[in-house]
Design an enzyme around this catalytic site. Structure first.
Site, PDB file in Angstrom:
ATOM      1  N   SER A   6       0.698  -0.988   0.012  1.00  0.00           N
ATOM      2  CA  SER A   6       0.070  -0.144  -0.100  1.00  0.00           C
ATOM      3  C   SER A   6       0.859   1.367   0.029  1.00  0.00           C
ATOM      4  O   SER A   6       1.694   1.474   0.858  1.00  0.00           O
ATOM      5  CB  SER A   6      -1.055  -0.096   1.226  1.00  0.00           C
ATOM      6  OG  SER A   6      -1.441   1.344   1.372  1.00  0.00           O
ATOM      7  N   HIS A  31      -1.053  -1.166  -4.127  1.00  0.00           N
ATOM      8  CA  HIS A  31      -2.745  -0.759  -3.878  1.00  0.00           C
ATOM      9  C   HIS A  31      -2.564   0.733  -3.468  1.00  0.00           C
ATOM     10  O   HIS A  31      -1.629   1.269  -2.738  1.00  0.00           O
ATOM     11  CB  HIS A  31      -2.500  -1.691  -2.374  1.00  0.00           C
ATOM     12  CG  HIS A  31      -4.032  -1.550  -1.608  1.00  0.00           C
ATOM     13  ND1 HIS A  31      -5.091  -2.141  -2.066  1.00  0.00           N
ATOM     14  CD2 HIS A  31      -4.419  -0.689  -0.539  1.00  0.00           C
ATOM     15  CE1 HIS A  31      -6.014  -1.832  -1.407  1.00  0.00           C
ATOM     16  NE2 HIS A  31      -5.634  -1.088  -0.444  1.00  0.00           N
ATOM     17  N   ASP A  33      -4.838   3.628  -1.904  1.00  0.00           N
ATOM     18  CA  ASP A  33      -5.889   4.007  -0.907  1.00  0.00           C
ATOM     19  C   ASP A  33      -6.455   5.239  -1.109  1.00  0.00           C
ATOM     20  O   ASP A  33      -5.881   6.451  -0.740  1.00  0.00           O
ATOM     21  CB  ASP A  33      -5.376   3.864   0.647  1.00  0.00           C
ATOM     22  CG  ASP A  33      -5.153   2.577   0.917  1.00  0.00           C
ATOM     23  OD1 ASP A  33      -6.171   1.688   0.783  1.00  0.00           O
ATOM     24  OD2 ASP A  33      -4.041   2.207   1.324  1.00  0.00           O
ATOM     25  N   MET A  35      -9.056   7.936  -0.147  1.00  0.00           N
ATOM     26  CA  MET A  35     -10.076   8.413   1.259  1.00  0.00           C
ATOM     27  C   MET A  35     -10.499   9.851   0.905  1.00  0.00           C
ATOM     28  O   MET A  35      -9.787  10.887   0.517  1.00  0.00           O
ATOM     29  CB  MET A  35      -9.207   8.326   2.498  1.00  0.00           C
ATOM     30  CG  MET A  35      -8.559   7.091   2.660  1.00  0.00           C
ATOM     31  SD  MET A  35      -7.809   7.034   4.088  1.00  0.00           S
ATOM     32  CE  MET A  35      -6.835   5.547   3.961  1.00  0.00           C
ATOM     33  N   HIS A  64      -8.479   1.100  -4.085  1.00  0.00           N
ATOM     34  CA  HIS A  64      -9.393   0.862  -3.069  1.00  0.00           C
ATOM     35  C   HIS A  64     -10.024   2.225  -3.013  1.00  0.00           C
ATOM     36  O   HIS A  64      -9.445   3.145  -1.941  1.00  0.00           O
ATOM     37  CB  HIS A  64      -8.386   0.432  -1.827  1.00  0.00           C
ATOM     38  CG  HIS A  64      -9.316   0.112  -0.595  1.00  0.00           C
ATOM     39  ND1 HIS A  64      -8.681  -0.032   0.429  1.00  0.00           N
ATOM     40  CD2 HIS A  64     -10.659   0.204  -0.400  1.00  0.00           C
ATOM     41  CE1 HIS A  64      -9.715  -0.129   1.837  1.00  0.00           C
ATOM     42  NE2 HIS A  64     -10.775   0.059   0.905  1.00  0.00           N
ATOM     43  N   MET A  66     -12.207   4.485  -0.744  1.00  0.00           N
ATOM     44  CA  MET A  66     -13.011   4.694   0.588  1.00  0.00           C
ATOM     45  C   MET A  66     -13.692   6.122   0.408  1.00  0.00           C
ATOM     46  O   MET A  66     -13.175   7.001   1.075  1.00  0.00           O
ATOM     47  CB  MET A  66     -11.828   4.687   1.636  1.00  0.00           C
ATOM     48  CG  MET A  66     -11.392   3.290   1.980  1.00  0.00           C
ATOM     49  SD  MET A  66     -10.121   3.161   2.875  1.00  0.00           S
ATOM     50  CE  MET A  66      -8.721   3.338   1.478  1.00  0.00           C
ATOM     51  N   MET A 135     -11.747  -6.309   4.886  1.00  0.00           N
ATOM     52  CA  MET A 135     -10.990  -5.617   5.806  1.00  0.00           C
ATOM     53  C   MET A 135     -10.677  -6.055   7.135  1.00  0.00           C
ATOM     54  O   MET A 135     -11.488  -6.819   7.621  1.00  0.00           O
ATOM     55  CB  MET A 135     -11.753  -3.961   6.176  1.00  0.00           C
ATOM     56  CG  MET A 135     -11.975  -3.035   5.091  1.00  0.00           C
ATOM     57  SD  MET A 135     -10.454  -2.596   4.141  1.00  0.00           S
ATOM     58  CE  MET A 135      -9.539  -1.906   5.360  1.00  0.00           C
ATOM     59  N   ASP A 174      -6.835  -6.532   3.874  1.00  0.00           N
ATOM     60  CA  ASP A 174      -6.041  -5.326   4.126  1.00  0.00           C
ATOM     61  C   ASP A 174      -6.370  -4.739   5.466  1.00  0.00           C
ATOM     62  O   ASP A 174      -7.578  -4.650   6.180  1.00  0.00           O
ATOM     63  CB  ASP A 174      -7.083  -4.329   3.004  1.00  0.00           C
ATOM     64  CG  ASP A 174      -6.493  -3.111   2.733  1.00  0.00           C
ATOM     65  OD1 ASP A 174      -5.269  -2.814   3.610  1.00  0.00           O
ATOM     66  OD2 ASP A 174      -6.992  -2.075   2.381  1.00  0.00           O
TER      67      ASP A 174
HETATM   68  C1  DX5 Z   1      -6.686   1.372   5.512  1.00  0.00           C
HETATM   69  C2  DX5 Z   1      -6.347   0.899   4.350  1.00  0.00           C
HETATM   70  C3  DX5 Z   1      -5.086   0.088   3.990  1.00  0.00           C
HETATM   71  C4  DX5 Z   1      -3.735   0.541   4.604  1.00  0.00           C
HETATM   72  C5  DX5 Z   1      -3.165  -0.619   5.384  1.00  0.00           C
HETATM   73  O1  DX5 Z   1      -7.728   2.246   5.598  1.00  0.00           O
HETATM   74  O2  DX5 Z   1      -7.288   0.647   3.388  1.00  0.00           O
HETATM   75  O3  DX5 Z   1      -4.717  -0.267   2.793  1.00  0.00           O
HETATM   76  O4  DX5 Z   1      -2.947   1.412   3.897  1.00  0.00           O
HETATM   77  O5  DX5 Z   1      -1.959  -0.260   6.044  1.00  0.00           O
HETATM   78  P1  DX5 Z   1      -1.578  -1.190   7.037  1.00  0.00           P
HETATM   79  O6  DX5 Z   1      -0.876  -2.489   6.452  1.00  0.00           O
HETATM   80  O7  DX5 Z   1      -0.324  -0.294   7.689  1.00  0.00           O
HETATM   81  O8  DX5 Z   1      -2.580  -1.581   7.891  1.00  0.00           O
HETATM   82 ZN    ZN Z   2      -6.572  -0.101   1.543  1.00  0.00          ZN
END
Ligand code: DX5
Ligand code: ZN
Length: 217
Positions: A6, A31, A33, A35, A64, A66, A135, A174
Site C-alpha cells: 500500500s 494498492h 488508498d 480516502m 481501493h 474509501m 478489511m 487489507d
Molecule cells: C486502511 C487502508 C489500508 C492501509 C493498510 O484504511 O485501506 O490499505 O494502507 O495499512 P497497514 O498495512 O499499515 O495496516
Molecule cells: Zn486499502
C-alpha cells in the site's frame, strides 16, 4: 498468493524511489488508498497524484475507494489507468450496478467489506465481482492492528465461494498484515495480501520478500 504494497505508507517525498523498491521486491500489484474525508476521516489523494503514479510503473494498480461517491470516482480512476477498482458495500446501495460499471470500464471489480459488515453483502454480489476485499482493520489509517475475527470471516467466505461455484474469486485482505500474521491470513483463504506499514518502512524490497516467504512458509 499476491502481494500488494500500500502506497499509503510510502514516503511521498520519494514516491518514485519507493515504487521502484516495490518493483524490485517483486510486488504483484500496487494498492492505492483513496480516502475522501467523508466515508473515512482522512483525505489522501485523487486522480492528480494517481496519474503520476500511473506514469511511473507498469505494475497493476489496485484502487481501493474509501469514498461515498464511489461510482463517479471509479469512472475517473478507470480513465486514468486503474486496473482493479474496489468499492465499499456500506456506501454502494446498488452494488451490482456499481460492479458492472467498473467492469464495463475495463477494470477488475472488487467489493469491500468493513470488519463487521455481514458477509452476505459480498455473497449476494459475488457473481458481479472479480475479487472480494475483506478489511482486517476499520478503514482510514495505516499502521493499525489486525483484527483477529478476520480469520474466521475469511474461512467462512472462502468455503462459501468454493461451495457455490465461485472458486475463481480471490479474497484480498487489507489492514495490519505483516510477516508475523501473513501465514494465518493465507491459511484462512486470503490470496492477495495488502501491506502498508508492514513493508513500506526501511528496506522495502527486502520486506516484501520477507512477507512473501512468511505467507508461503
Ligand atoms: C486502511 C487502508 C489500508 C492501509 C493498510 O484504511 O485501506 O490499505 O494502507 O495499512 P497497514 O498495512 O499499515 O495496516
Ligand atoms: Zn486499502
Amino acid at each position: 498468493m499476491q502481494i500488494a504494497p500500500s502506497l499509503l505508507s510510502a514516503d511521498f517525498g520519494h514516491l518514485e524511489r519507493d515504487i521502484r523498491a516495490c518493483e524490485e521486491g517483486g510486488a504483484d500489484v500496487l494498492h492505492i488508498d483513496v480516502m475522501d474525508g467523508h466515508f473515512v476521516p482522512p483525505i489522501t489523494f485523487g486522480t492528480v497524484v494517481f496519474q503520476r503514479i500511473r506514469s511511473l510503473t507498469t505494475l497493476p494498480l489496485d484502487v481501493h475507494l474509501m469514498v461515498t461517491n464511489a461510482d463517479h470516482q471509479a469512472e475517473l480512476f478507470a480513465a486514468d489507468g486503474a486496473n482493479w477498482i474496489s468499492v465499499h458495500a456500506e456506501v454502494c446501495p446498488h452494488l451490482h450496478r456499481s460492479l458492472n460499471n467498473i467492469r464495463s470500464l475495463g477494470c477488475k471489480a472488487g467489493v469491500v467489506l468493513n470488519p463487521v459488515t455481514p458477509l452476505s453483502f459480498a455473497m449476494d454480489a459475488a457473481e458481479a465481482a472479480d475479487f472480494i476485499l475483506l478489511m482486517s482493520v476499520n478503514p482510514g489509517y495505516g499502521g493499525q492492528n489486525f483484527i483477529p475475527s478476520f480469520l474466521k470471516r475469511c474461512e467462512t467466505l472462502r468455503s462459501w465461494l468454493d461451495a457455490n461455484g465461485l472458486s475463481h474469486i480471490p479474497i484480498e485482505v487489507d489492514g495490519g498484515i505483516k510477516a508475523s500474521n501473513a501465514r494465518d491470513a493465507v491459511s484462512a483463504g486470503a490470496e492477495i495480501l495488502v501491506s502498508g506499514s508492514g513493508v513500506m518502512h526501511g528496506d522495502i524490497a527486502q520486506n516484501i520478500r520477507a512477507l512473501r516467504k512468511a505467507g508461503t512458509a
